[in-house]
Scaffold this motif. Sequence first.
Motif, PDB file in Angstrom:
ATOM      1  N   ARG A  41      63.214   6.714  23.867  1.00 54.26           N
ATOM      2  CA  ARG A  41      63.298   6.823  22.417  1.00 54.26           C
ATOM      3  C   ARG A  41      61.900   6.602  21.854  1.00 54.26           C
ATOM      4  O   ARG A  41      61.213   5.659  22.225  1.00 54.26           O
ATOM      5  CB  ARG A  41      64.256   5.754  21.897  1.00 54.26           C
ATOM      6  CG  ARG A  41      64.424   5.743  20.405  1.00 54.26           C
ATOM      7  CD  ARG A  41      65.375   4.599  20.020  1.00 54.26           C
ATOM      8  NE  ARG A  41      65.528   4.446  18.616  1.00 54.26           N
ATOM      9  CZ  ARG A  41      64.667   3.832  17.810  1.00 54.26           C
ATOM     10  NH1 ARG A  41      63.567   3.328  18.300  1.00 54.26           N
ATOM     11  NH2 ARG A  41      64.906   3.714  16.525  1.00 54.26           N
ATOM     12  N   VAL A  42      61.502   7.446  20.965  1.00 51.30           N
ATOM     13  CA  VAL A  42      60.203   7.303  20.319  1.00 51.30           C
ATOM     14  C   VAL A  42      60.352   6.269  19.203  1.00 51.30           C
ATOM     15  O   VAL A  42      61.249   6.356  18.375  1.00 51.30           O
ATOM     16  CB  VAL A  42      59.719   8.648  19.743  1.00 51.30           C
ATOM     17  CG1 VAL A  42      58.422   8.472  18.983  1.00 51.30           C
ATOM     18  CG2 VAL A  42      59.565   9.660  20.862  1.00 51.30           C
ATOM     19  N   VAL A  43      59.485   5.270  19.222  1.00 60.10           N
ATOM     20  CA  VAL A  43      59.513   4.215  18.209  1.00 60.10           C
ATOM     21  C   VAL A  43      58.486   4.556  17.133  1.00 60.10           C
ATOM     22  O   VAL A  43      57.325   4.834  17.429  1.00 60.10           O
ATOM     23  CB  VAL A  43      59.192   2.841  18.846  1.00 60.10           C
ATOM     24  CG1 VAL A  43      59.133   1.767  17.786  1.00 60.10           C
ATOM     25  CG2 VAL A  43      60.213   2.510  19.913  1.00 60.10           C
ATOM     26  N   GLU A  44      58.934   4.523  15.888  1.00 57.78           N
ATOM     27  CA  GLU A  44      58.034   4.812  14.779  1.00 57.78           C
ATOM     28  C   GLU A  44      57.510   3.521  14.171  1.00 57.78           C
ATOM     29  O   GLU A  44      58.264   2.563  14.002  1.00 57.78           O
ATOM     30  CB  GLU A  44      58.773   5.594  13.694  1.00 57.78           C
ATOM     31  CG  GLU A  44      59.042   7.022  14.052  1.00 57.78           C
ATOM     32  CD  GLU A  44      59.578   7.795  12.864  1.00 57.78           C
ATOM     33  OE1 GLU A  44      59.085   7.583  11.736  1.00 57.78           O
ATOM     34  OE2 GLU A  44      60.491   8.599  13.084  1.00 57.78           O
ATOM     35  N   LEU A  45      56.235   3.519  13.857  1.00 50.72           N
ATOM     36  CA  LEU A  45      55.654   2.389  13.143  1.00 50.72           C
ATOM     37  C   LEU A  45      55.919   2.554  11.659  1.00 50.72           C
ATOM     38  O   LEU A  45      55.592   3.582  11.073  1.00 50.72           O
ATOM     39  CB  LEU A  45      54.151   2.302  13.391  1.00 50.72           C
ATOM     40  CG  LEU A  45      53.712   1.762  14.734  1.00 50.72           C
ATOM     41  CD1 LEU A  45      52.198   1.749  14.828  1.00 50.72           C
ATOM     42  CD2 LEU A  45      54.263   0.392  14.978  1.00 50.72           C
ATOM     43  N   LEU A  46      56.529   1.538  11.068  1.00 52.02           N
ATOM     44  CA  LEU A  46      56.799   1.568   9.634  1.00 52.02           C
ATOM     45  C   LEU A  46      55.653   0.949   8.850  1.00 52.02           C
ATOM     46  O   LEU A  46      55.411   1.300   7.699  1.00 52.02           O
ATOM     47  CB  LEU A  46      58.106   0.816   9.334  1.00 52.02           C
ATOM     48  CG  LEU A  46      59.347   1.325  10.081  1.00 52.02           C
ATOM     49  CD1 LEU A  46      60.533   0.434   9.785  1.00 52.02           C
ATOM     50  CD2 LEU A  46      59.632   2.773   9.708  1.00 52.02           C
ATOM     51  N   ARG A  47      54.960   0.004   9.493  1.00 46.44           N
ATOM     52  CA  ARG A  47      53.865  -0.700   8.815  1.00 46.44           C
ATOM     53  C   ARG A  47      52.844  -1.141   9.856  1.00 46.44           C
ATOM     54  O   ARG A  47      53.204  -1.650  10.906  1.00 46.44           O
ATOM     55  CB  ARG A  47      54.451  -1.913   8.096  1.00 46.44           C
ATOM     56  CG  ARG A  47      53.486  -2.700   7.276  1.00 46.44           C
ATOM     57  CD  ARG A  47      54.242  -3.796   6.541  1.00 46.44           C
ATOM     58  NE  ARG A  47      53.332  -4.691   5.874  1.00 46.44           N
ATOM     59  CZ  ARG A  47      53.655  -5.887   5.455  1.00 46.44           C
ATOM     60  NH1 ARG A  47      54.880  -6.333   5.624  1.00 46.44           N
ATOM     61  NH2 ARG A  47      52.779  -6.656   4.856  1.00 46.44           N
ATOM     62  N   ASP A  48      51.586  -0.933   9.575  1.00 46.06           N
ATOM     63  CA  ASP A  48      50.509  -1.346  10.467  1.00 46.06           C
ATOM     64  C   ASP A  48      49.299  -1.685   9.607  1.00 46.06           C
ATOM     65  O   ASP A  48      48.563  -0.809   9.172  1.00 46.06           O
ATOM     66  CB  ASP A  48      50.175  -0.232  11.451  1.00 46.06           C
ATOM     67  CG  ASP A  48      49.170  -0.654  12.509  1.00 46.06           C
ATOM     68  OD1 ASP A  48      48.681  -1.807  12.452  1.00 46.06           O
ATOM     69  OD2 ASP A  48      48.866   0.156  13.393  1.00 46.06           O
ATOM     70  N   ALA A  64      58.051  -2.067  13.340  1.00 46.84           N
ATOM     71  CA  ALA A  64      58.553  -0.842  13.955  1.00 46.84           C
ATOM     72  C   ALA A  64      60.010  -0.616  13.563  1.00 46.84           C
ATOM     73  O   ALA A  64      60.712  -1.554  13.175  1.00 46.84           O
ATOM     74  CB  ALA A  64      58.422  -0.931  15.476  1.00 46.84           C
ATOM     75  N   ASP A  65      60.459   0.618  13.714  1.00 44.11           N
ATOM     76  CA  ASP A  65      61.830   0.940  13.315  1.00 44.11           C
ATOM     77  C   ASP A  65      62.892   0.428  14.285  1.00 44.11           C
ATOM     78  O   ASP A  65      64.079   0.515  14.014  1.00 44.11           O
ATOM     79  CB  ASP A  65      61.988   2.453  13.108  1.00 44.11           C
ATOM     80  CG  ASP A  65      61.919   3.241  14.407  1.00 44.11           C
ATOM     81  OD1 ASP A  65      61.478   2.696  15.434  1.00 44.11           O
ATOM     82  OD2 ASP A  65      62.297   4.434  14.378  1.00 44.11           O
ATOM     83  N   ASN A  66      62.487  -0.137  15.424  1.00 38.20           N
ATOM     84  CA  ASN A  66      63.448  -0.678  16.379  1.00 38.20           C
ATOM     85  C   ASN A  66      63.685  -2.176  16.182  1.00 38.20           C
ATOM     86  O   ASN A  66      64.311  -2.828  17.006  1.00 38.20           O
ATOM     87  CB  ASN A  66      62.991  -0.403  17.815  1.00 38.20           C
ATOM     88  CG  ASN A  66      61.685  -1.073  18.152  1.00 38.20           C
ATOM     89  OD1 ASN A  66      61.049  -1.707  17.312  1.00 38.20           O
ATOM     90  ND2 ASN A  66      61.265  -0.933  19.398  1.00 38.20           N
TER      91      ASN A  66
END
Length: 144
Positions: A41-48, A64-66
């Motif tokens: 599963r590709v994990v998306e960064l919501l904030r960095d 991250a979205d996970n």
Amino acid sequence: MAKPLSGTEYSIVFPRITTMKIIILACLAAVAVAAPQVQERVVELLRDERVVNEDGTFSYVVEADNGINTAVSGSIGAEGQINQEGSYTFILEDGTQAIVSFVANENGFQPQSSILPTPHPLPEHVFELLEIAERQRAEGIVFE
């Protein structure tokens, strides 16, 4: 010098080698088919967000979205080291969120969380024995 195989010897040796190769190939194919088919599963960064200062202090926040989140800040310690303070969270197998807060400084890494193991409480008699030993030391009683 090796003696060449006669027609009868060749017909006995060749099928054995071929059969062995087929068995090995079948085993390799079975292992490949039985291997778990993992879909990543590709994990998306919501904030960095990252801040690095010239004096060595820093801070960062990653979400991250996970369900994995971390926030850390670093400052200069008394002995020139970088002290860190922050927290990280992640999702446990049962779906609950685990939160770990920590301080890392000249006293080492000091995490705090409800998910960390804790020692069993000492029985009451241990405290009584410690008091007796303290009284004996104060009275000058020494055991060798």
